[in-house]
Write a protein that holds these residues in place. Structure first.
Motif, mmCIF file in Angstrom:
data_model
loop_
_atom_site.group_PDB
_atom_site.id
_atom_site.type_symbol
_atom_site.label_atom_id
_atom_site.label_comp_id
_atom_site.label_asym_id
_atom_site.label_seq_id
_atom_site.Cartn_x
_atom_site.Cartn_y
_atom_site.Cartn_z
ATOM 1 N N ALA A 189 0.835 -1.204 0.000
ATOM 2 C CA ALA A 189 0.000 0.000 0.000
ATOM 3 C C ALA A 189 0.870 1.253 0.000
ATOM 4 O O ALA A 189 0.570 2.224 -0.686
ATOM 5 C CB ALA A 189 -0.930 -0.006 1.204
ATOM 6 N N LEU A 190 1.949 1.223 0.778
ATOM 7 C CA LEU A 190 2.872 2.356 0.807
ATOM 8 C C LEU A 190 4.274 1.839 0.501
ATOM 9 O O LEU A 190 4.660 0.783 0.991
ATOM 10 C CB LEU A 190 2.882 3.025 2.184
ATOM 11 C CG LEU A 190 1.584 3.683 2.660
ATOM 12 C CD1 LEU A 190 1.778 4.261 4.054
ATOM 13 C CD2 LEU A 190 1.147 4.766 1.686
ATOM 14 N N ASP A 191 4.990 2.599 -0.305
ATOM 15 C CA ASP A 191 6.294 2.140 -0.745
ATOM 16 C C ASP A 191 7.335 3.200 -0.431
ATOM 17 O O ASP A 191 7.380 4.241 -1.076
ATOM 18 C CB ASP A 191 6.230 1.863 -2.261
ATOM 19 C CG ASP A 191 7.537 1.312 -2.784
ATOM 20 O OD1 ASP A 191 8.299 0.773 -1.967
ATOM 21 O OD2 ASP A 191 7.778 1.439 -3.993
ATOM 22 N N HIS A 192 8.155 2.939 0.579
ATOM 23 C CA HIS A 192 9.213 3.884 0.975
ATOM 24 C C HIS A 192 8.711 5.310 0.995
ATOM 25 O O HIS A 192 9.186 6.166 0.266
ATOM 26 C CB HIS A 192 10.413 3.759 0.039
ATOM 27 C CG HIS A 192 11.011 2.398 0.077
ATOM 28 N ND1 HIS A 192 11.704 1.928 1.158
ATOM 29 C CD2 HIS A 192 10.981 1.392 -0.816
ATOM 30 C CE1 HIS A 192 12.102 0.692 0.931
ATOM 31 N NE2 HIS A 192 11.661 0.342 -0.266
ATOM 32 N N MET A 193 7.768 5.534 1.829
ATOM 33 C CA MET A 193 7.111 6.839 1.849
ATOM 34 C C MET A 193 7.727 7.745 2.908
ATOM 35 O O MET A 193 7.997 7.328 4.031
ATOM 36 C CB MET A 193 5.641 6.587 2.144
ATOM 37 C CG MET A 193 4.922 7.744 2.734
ATOM 38 S SD MET A 193 3.530 8.147 1.701
ATOM 39 C CE MET A 193 2.975 9.620 2.519
ATOM 40 N N ASP A 194 7.961 8.994 2.519
ATOM 41 C CA ASP A 194 8.447 10.005 3.459
ATOM 42 C C ASP A 194 7.419 11.122 3.538
ATOM 43 O O ASP A 194 6.915 11.570 2.516
ATOM 44 C CB ASP A 194 9.768 10.616 2.970
ATOM 45 C CG ASP A 194 10.897 9.606 3.021
ATOM 46 O OD1 ASP A 194 11.097 9.013 4.088
ATOM 47 O OD2 ASP A 194 11.545 9.396 1.970
ATOM 48 N N LEU A 195 7.155 11.527 4.766
ATOM 49 C CA LEU A 195 6.213 12.636 4.930
ATOM 50 C C LEU A 195 6.537 13.320 6.232
ATOM 51 O O LEU A 195 6.845 12.673 7.234
ATOM 52 C CB LEU A 195 4.773 12.109 4.968
ATOM 53 C CG LEU A 195 3.678 13.135 5.270
ATOM 54 C CD1 LEU A 195 3.451 14.038 4.074
ATOM 55 C CD2 LEU A 195 2.380 12.441 5.653
#
Ligand SMILES: Nc1ncnc2c1ncn2[C@@H]1O[C@H](COP(=O)(O)OP(=O)(O)OP(=O)(O)O)[C@@H](O)[C@H]1O
Ligand SMILES: [Mg+2]
Lengths: 251, 258
Positions: free
Chosen positions: B20-26
């Motif tokens: 669902a999320l791939d190496h996500m930065d926030l």
């Protein structure tokens, strides 16, 4: 064109009255044999004499006590079991097939066994009634808990609820409709449990009185007790309906 | 204030697992109002669930106010996509729920809930059942319920999606004034670009699944804002065009997915 609104209760009474009149007329005219089928006037007569002698009240109280205790014990234990199984999926995966199997055992057939264990008195009848009721509550509450909206549980957890709080403030109120439904089913079940229990072996209670009257071929008295039971169930169901309406007024 | 570093989330599924999320930065700073936009199914709700400690990432770190997230955090107010008022409680008791869970006594919590309801325009509906409220009122009650414990961080998941345009606009204004007065940090998920630009300091665009940040757009519209004031300004239209062209690429990519 519709006539003025008549409440369904009035119709019930009307239908009953017509049937009684027909019955009375048929037994008086010889169309049916009053020895086998009695007649409303004979039933009324035995009702009055049983009442006057205090016999009816005595047996009535005994049976109601057995059924009531069975309902309360079986209901509370069944509710707790259902809540526990519903909230512990791993335990319930192991135990549900077992419970389903046990529920399949005809509990009345075990009646003689219970009477051997617990005697002719109150306790064996409470066990039979309670056992019949237990499964109703356990299965209904299990299903109830499982059907609670996950997002409700989640949102309350996110507000900081502990496990206990989730149980008390979400799972329990969400299963109340199931408790009420179980209660209404269990009402009749607990009474028949107690009565059949008395039939199997007792020295008092309406079930015993019915079987004793049957042995004397006193059809009027048998039917008199049957009517008392029917009226009792109808009255209690009405009361429960009122309670249900109030408890589930949010629906 | 809020930080996702290199977060990957996979859900186990029938036909293999789903990333669902791939190496996500926030990153969301204290007091910031950030809008998260992206095509349906790209993982927006997953981001919030990770931040709320509801979903464990397969990799990466999640921090809230500098602390790693473990379990549910009470300082976060999470308003989810679903309607989650408890149907067997009056609206007032629903708004008071979070205080009740924290053991605030009945009188205090009812008073506070009453005040919050008045503030959210729900006065007069204290003793109603949730089913008697309109969709917009339910959302306002849900917001009031969360505000009752003064969360430092608010996370909202498409809160106004099912509402009509007029109600939505009123509630957007409510959010703006709420944010201006309380100074809380807000992470706002929406698939409505106009809404995102209207509210946010920053719009973060997610890619089609698996979700990654593909663009961050600073919204330099003047504050304090009101929906009607900004909606027709030339700068607004310009921003909308820029972000829309990027979003439409992601939407096209999402269409191609099974
Ligand atoms: N609990 C779950 N189990 C398995 N898969 C899930 C779960 N939750 C979400 N998914 C999958 O993960 C992906 C991202 O879901 P998510 O709910 O985060 O999307 P979203 O961006 O919020 O979509 P929408 O805008 O439609 O709400 C979807 O493909 C969804 O099918
Ligand atoms: Mg979502």
């Amino acid at each position: 064109m519709r006539g003025p609104k008549v409440s369904p209760g009035v119709w019930t009474v009307l239908v009953l009255a017509v049937l009684c009149l027909l019955w009375q007329w048929a037994s008086a005219g010889g169309q049916i044999n009053p020895f086998y089928f009695s007649s409303p006037s004979a039933i009324w007569g035995s009702f009055r004499s049983l009442l006057a002698a205090g016999t009816l009240q005595k047996h009535f109280i005994v049976t109601v006590k057995e059924a009531g205790l069975g309902l309360v014990c079986g209901g509370v234990l069944g509710t707790l079991a259902g809540l526990f199984l519903g909230t512990h999926p791993r335990v319930s995966a192991a135990l549900m097939p077992l419970l389903t199997g046990l529920n399949g055992v005809p509990k009345l057939a075990l009646g003689p066994l219970f009477i051997i264990w617990l005697g002719l008195g109150l306790r064996s009848k409470v066990l039979i009634a309670g056992l019949m009721v237990f499964f109703v509550f356990a299965f209904n509450l299990y299903a109830g808990i499982r059907s609670v909206d996950r997002s409700l549980v989640l949102s309350v957890e996110l507000l900081g609820a502990t496990r206990g709080q989730v149980l008390r403030k979400v799972l329990w109120p969400a299963s109340l409709p199931w408790v009420m439904a179980s209660l209404r089913t269990a009402l009749g079940l607990s009474l028949s449990g107690a009565i059949v229990g008395e039939y199997l072996g007792a020295s008092r209670g309406m079930g015993w009185a019915i079987s004793a009257a049957g042995e004397r071929y006193d059809t009027a008295q048998v039917l008199c007790y049957v009517f008392v039971i029917v009226v009792l169930v109808i009255v209690l169901d009405c009361v429960l309906r009122g309670v249900e309406k109030w408890v589930l007024r949010w629906q | 204030m809020l930080e996702l570093n290199n977060v990957t989330v996979t859900y186990p599924g029938g036909a293999g697992s789903l990333t669902a999320l791939d190496h996500m930065d926030l990153q969301v700073d204290r007091g910031e109002l950030v809008a998260l936009v992206g095509p349906s199914g790209c993982g927006k709700t997953t981001v919030l669930n990770v931040l709320a400690g509801q979903v464990k990432p397969a990799a990466g770190t999640v921090r809230l106010a500098g602390e790693p997230v473990k379990g549910v955090l009470p300082s976060v107010g999470y308003i989810s996509q679903a309607d989650t008022l408890l149907p067997w409680r009056s609206v007032l008791d629903n708004v008071a729920l979070a205080m009740e869970l924290r053991g605030v006594d009945k009188k205090t919590r009812r008073e506070r809930a009453r005040a919050l309801m008045a503030q959210m325009g729900l006065a007069g509906f204290e003793e109603s059942w949730p089913r008697e409220l309109s969709g917009g009122m339910k959302k306002r009650a849900a917001i009031a319920r969360v505000l009752a414990v003064d969360p430092a961080i608010l996370m909202m998941d498409e809160p106004f999606a099912p509402l009509d345009a007029l109600t939505r606009q009123r509630l957007q204004d409510d959010i703006l004034s709420l944010w201006e007065t309380t100074g809380c940090t807000i992470l706002y998920v929406t698939h409505d670009l106009t809404e995102a630009i209207t509210l946010a300091d920053r719009v973060v665009l997610l890619s089609a699944r698996p979700g990654r940040v593909v663009g961050t757009y600073a919204i330099d519209l003047p504050r304090p804002r009101r929906v009607m004031d900004v909606k027709f300004s030339p700068r607004f239209v310009e921003l909308e065009k820029t972000i829309w062209s990027a979003l439409s690429r992601e939407l096209a990519a999402a269409e191609g997915q099974p």
